[in-house]
Write an enzyme that holds these catalytic residues in place. Structure first.
Site, PDB file in Angstrom:
ATOM      1  CE  LYS B  75      -4.147   2.039   2.603  1.00 32.48           C
ATOM      2  NZ  LYS B  75      -4.771   2.313   3.726  1.00 32.48           N
ATOM      3  CB  SER B 145      -7.934   3.800   3.315  1.00 29.19           C
ATOM      4  OG  SER B 145      -7.201   3.073   3.712  1.00 29.19           O
ATOM      5  CB  SER B 169      -7.804   1.050   6.039  1.00 33.74           C
ATOM      6  OG  SER B 169      -8.981   2.033   6.016  1.00 33.74           O
TER       7      SER B 169
END
Lengths: 437, 437
Positions: B75, B145, B169
Site C-alpha cells: 500500500k 483505504s 481499511s
C-alpha cells in the site's frame, strides 16, 4: 549587566525579536560562538553545520510564530531532511532521511531554526552510549536518552531542544542538567518520523530554560489548544506531594529536594497535601518495562533481520524475547496501565500539580551510564503530561530536579502550575552553564 | 488442468518453489503478464515498474523463508526506498523515501519481492479517492483505504499484499473483493515508516487468497511467535456468532452470509453459540471515531502548516477540530476502549473465534465511495486480531465476507479457527478474478 543573546531564555529572546531588539542573525551567531566554546567538552551534537544553521536564518520569511528565529536542537532519533539522522547506530551511519519528521516540519513552518542534531543513547533505548557530558561537570553523565538535547540547552548552544521519552528520556536529563523539561500527554504531538521504540509509550518532549520556554513549544506544536496563561504574579494552586514507589532508591539529595519543594510551596501560600497512591500503582514501573520491552520486540525486528551483525545485543535480546515477556503479560500490562490511567486522572483532578522526586539523585559520575529512569517510568506509562523543574542541588553542587505532573490532557494547567512552582522555588529561569571541571 | 503460476495461492507457490517445481522468475513473469492484462481495468497500482520487479528476483540469494520469491504488493501509505511513496496526496507527489518501512524491510530480508505500490484513499483517511476498481465488477469500489492492495491480490497481479487498517481499511476491501484479509493484534507488527493517521489505532494488515497465505505473513513478520498449525482435516472449534451494534445498517446479503456461515459451521460439526455483547459495547464504533478523528488532529498538523493549499478539507477539518472532539471526550474514549478491551478478551476467551458481519453488503456501485467501515470499527478499537473470510455472495453475484476475531494476541489461534471456518464454508482458497463488466 547585559546578557549575551544565548544567555536569554527562549521566551525572552522571542520578546526581544518581536520588539526588534534582537536580530535572529545575532542570536544564531551567539549560539554558534557558544557552540565553539562548549562543544569540545559537552559533545551534545552528532551533527552541527554552521552554514546550514545560518542558511536557515537567511531564508526566514515573515514572522509566523513566537518560534521565529529561535535555534532549536533536535535529538538524532528524529528525522531531518537536510541533516543526517543516525540514531547513534552503525546501521544508520550517514543515513539521510528524505522527509522531515512531523515535529521538525512544524517547527520549521513556524520559523524555528534547527541548530543541529543531538546525541542519543542508541535508538533511544540501549546499546551504544551517547558521548555527551554534563555541562555542570564533564565526568558526569548528562542523562539519557535525550542526552545531547538536554546538554545543548543547558550549555546554551541552543535556545530550545526536542527529545523523546519512552521511559524517562526527557525528564531525567532535564533533572541532571538543571534545566526545564516537558513530556506532554501521550499522542498530543505527532511523533511521525521519530524512530520507533515502544508504540504505546514513545512521546516527543522538549527542553528549555524556563517554564515559558516549555510553553512556547507546547503552544506552537499544539499540545495545548490555546495560549497558556503563565501568571507573573502569585496565584494560589493546589499541589500534592507524592511519594513514588521504589523511593528507597532515592538518595538524600533527591529526598531533600522534594522536602524543600514542599516547604517552598507552602511558604509561597500554595495548598500542599501529601498524596499516597493506591497499592495498584506500586508495580507501574514494572508495567512500563513490560510494555517497553514487549513492544521493542516488534520495533527492532527489521534491523535484526537486515543488519544482525551491526545490531547491539540489547536489541537482539529484545527481538529474541530474552526477557520472556509473553503476549499474556504484555496484555496484562496494557490493562493494568489503562486502569491506572483512569484512576490516576480521578485522583489527580483534585490538584493543579502532583510533585514528586525527579531522579534518584544528581547525575551519576560516569559516562558509562545515563542514570536510572525508575522515577519517570510511572508517569510515562500513565500517559500524563510531566515537567521537570530545576532549582535544587546535591553533592558537588550538581542539580537535581523535581517532577510535576497532571491528569492526561491537562498540559495547559500543568504549565501554569509549574510556572507558579518555579516562582516558589525561586528558580523561574536558569542561565546557560559550562563548568570546566 | 494446470494453473498458471499467478493462479496459485501464495502458500501453494511457496511449496512449489521449495520443491523446485516453480521458479521465482516464472512466478514474477506470470504476475507481470497478469498485470498487463488487468491493470488498465483494475487500477490497483500507483507505481509498478517491471524492471524493478524482475531486478529483485534476479538478486534473490539463498532461501531465507517461505516468502522467498513471492511478489507482494505494498500500500502506498508505506515507505519504500526504491519506489515513490505518495500517500495519494499532491503534497507527496513523486516523494521518494530514503528508507524502507519496517514491514517492507522485513519482507525483503526474508526474500519477498515488492511488486509495486498500491493505490489508497488519501492518507488512508479521506480526501482524494483511489482510482482502483473492483476486479469482480469495475463499476463497484474495491473498498478502502487499502483499495489497491486488495484488488491486486483479488486480480492476481500479486500473490500477497500489505495494507493498513485504522477503522476498517483491510477487512472491508477484503470483503468487497472476495479475498482473505487479516489485521493482527495492535502493535504486533511494527508500523514504522507507514504514514500516521491514528497513533493508537493504525495497524499493518495483509491480504491473500487463503488462510495459509495470511499465515505466511503473520509467521514471518512475527505477529505470531511460532508456526501456526493449520490442520488440513476437521478439528472441532467453538465459534460464537455475534450480532454487531448498528446491524440495522446491514443489507440482506450481509445478514444472509452470517446466517449461512453459522449453518455451515454447525453442519461441519463445530460448536456454535450466539453471543450478545454487553451494552457498553454499543457505542464502541463511536469511540473508534472519536479516537481516530481526535488523533488525526495531531497527525496532519505538519501538512496543515507546511502545505495548507495542497491539503484536502477533510484534513484541515481534522486539524481545526471541526468535529469538536475535546480533550475530555478523547480521554473518555481511551478509557472506554481500554475497559472494553479487557472485557471483550474475557468474554471471547470462551471461543476459538467470534464470527460477525463482514461489511454492510456487497461493494457499493460507485467509485465515489469506498464503502462503510461501521462493522470493522469495533474490532479495530478493541485491538483484537481480525480476519475477513470470503465464500458468500450478494446482489449481482458480488462477494461479501464474514469477519472472525479473537482476543488480543490470540492471532495464532484465530488463524487456526479461520482455517477451519474456511473449510466449513467450502472456500479454502479463491482464484484470481477479472470480470470484464
Amino acid at each position: 549587566m547585559s546578557l549575551e543573546p544565548f544567555e536569554l531564555t527562549a521566551a525572552e529572546a522571542t520578546i526581544a525579536i518581536n520588539k526588534g531588539k534582537l536580530n535572529p542573525f545575532d542570536l544564531a551567531h551567539s549560539c554558534i560562538e557558544r557552540f565553539e566554546l562548549c562543544e569540545r567538552q559537552v559533545r551534545a551534537y552528532s551533527y552541527f553545520d554552521k552554514e546550514l544553521f545560518l542558511g536557515q536564518v537567511k531564508s526566514l520569511g515573515s514572522v509566523k510564530s513566537q518560534l521565529h528565529g529561535l535555534p532549536i536542537a533536535v535529538k538524532d532519533m528524529i528525522d531531518t531532511v537536510d541533516m543526517p539522522t543516525q540514531y547513534n547506530s552503525p546501521i544508520y551511519k550517514d543515513h539521510q532521511p528524505s522527509k522531515d519528521a512531523a515535529i521538525v516540519s512544524i517547527l520549521k513552518s513556524l520559523g524555528g531554526i534547527i541548530s543541529g542534531k543531538t546525541d542519543t543513547h542508541e535508538f533511544a533505548a540501549g546499546g551504544k552510549l551517547p558521548a555527551t557530558t554534563n555541562p555542570h561537570n564533564k565526568v558526569h553523565t548528562a542523562g539519557g536518552s535525550s542526552s545531547g538535547s538536554a546538554a545543548a540547552v543547558a550549555a546554551g548552544t541552543a535556545m530550545l531542544s526536542i527529545g523523546t521519552q519512552t521511559g524517562g528520556s526527557v525528564l531525567r536529563p532535564a533533572s541532571f542538567c538543571g534545566i526545564f523539561g516537558m513530556k506532554p500527554t501521550f499522542g498530543s504531538v505527532s511523533r511521525e518520523g521519530a524512530k520507533f521504540y515502544s508504540v504505546s509509550l514513545d512521546t516527543i518532549g522538549w527542553f528549555g530554560r524556563s517554564v515559558s520556554d516549555l510553553s512556547l513549544i507546547a503552544e506552537n506544536a499544539r499540545a495545548v489548544r490555546k495560549p497558556t496563561k503563565l501568571a507573573l504574579t502569585k496565584k494560589i494552586k493546589n499541589f500534592a506531594i507524592c511519594k513514588l514507589p521504589k523511593s528507597n532508591l532515592a538518595s538524600d539529595c533527591a529526598n531533600n529536594a522534594l522536602e524543600e519543594a514542599a516547604k517552598l510551596l507552602i511558604k509561597s501560600g500554595h495548598k500542599v497535601e501529601e498524596l499516597s497512591l493506591p497499592k495498584t500503582f506500586e508495580n507501574l514501573y514494572q508495567t512500563q518495562l513490560t510494555i517497553m520491552k514487549g513492544e521493542g520486540r516488534t520495533s527492532f525486528l527489521a534491523e535484526y533481520l537486515e543488519n544482525f551483525h551491526l545490531l547491539a545485543d540489547d536489541f537482539k535480546n529484545r527481538v529474541e524475547d530474552s526477557n520472556n515477556i509473553s503476549f499474556e503479560s504484555l496484555r496484562d500490562a496494557y490493562d493494568h496501565a489503562a486502569e491506572c490511567r483512569k484512576e490516576f486522572d480521578n485522583i489527580a483532578s483534585d490538584f493543579d500539580g502532583i510533585v514528586s522526586i525527579g531522579a534518584p539523585g544528581i547525575a551519576p559520575e560516569s559516562l558509562d551510564t545515563t542514570g536510572d529512569a525508575v522515577f519517570q517510568r510511572m508517569w510515562s506509562v500513565l500517559h500524563v503530561p510531566a515537567i521537570s523543574l530545576p532549582g535544587f542541588f546535591g553533592e558537588k553542587g550538581l542539580p537535581v530536579g523535581v517532577q510535576i505532573v497532571a491528569p492526561r490532557f491537562m498540559d495547559s494547567n500543568l504549565l501554569e502550575a509549574a510556572n507558579q512552582a518555579s516562582m516558589a522555588f525561586n528558580c523561574t529561569k536558569v542561565l546557560p552553564i559550562l563548568n570546566r571541571h
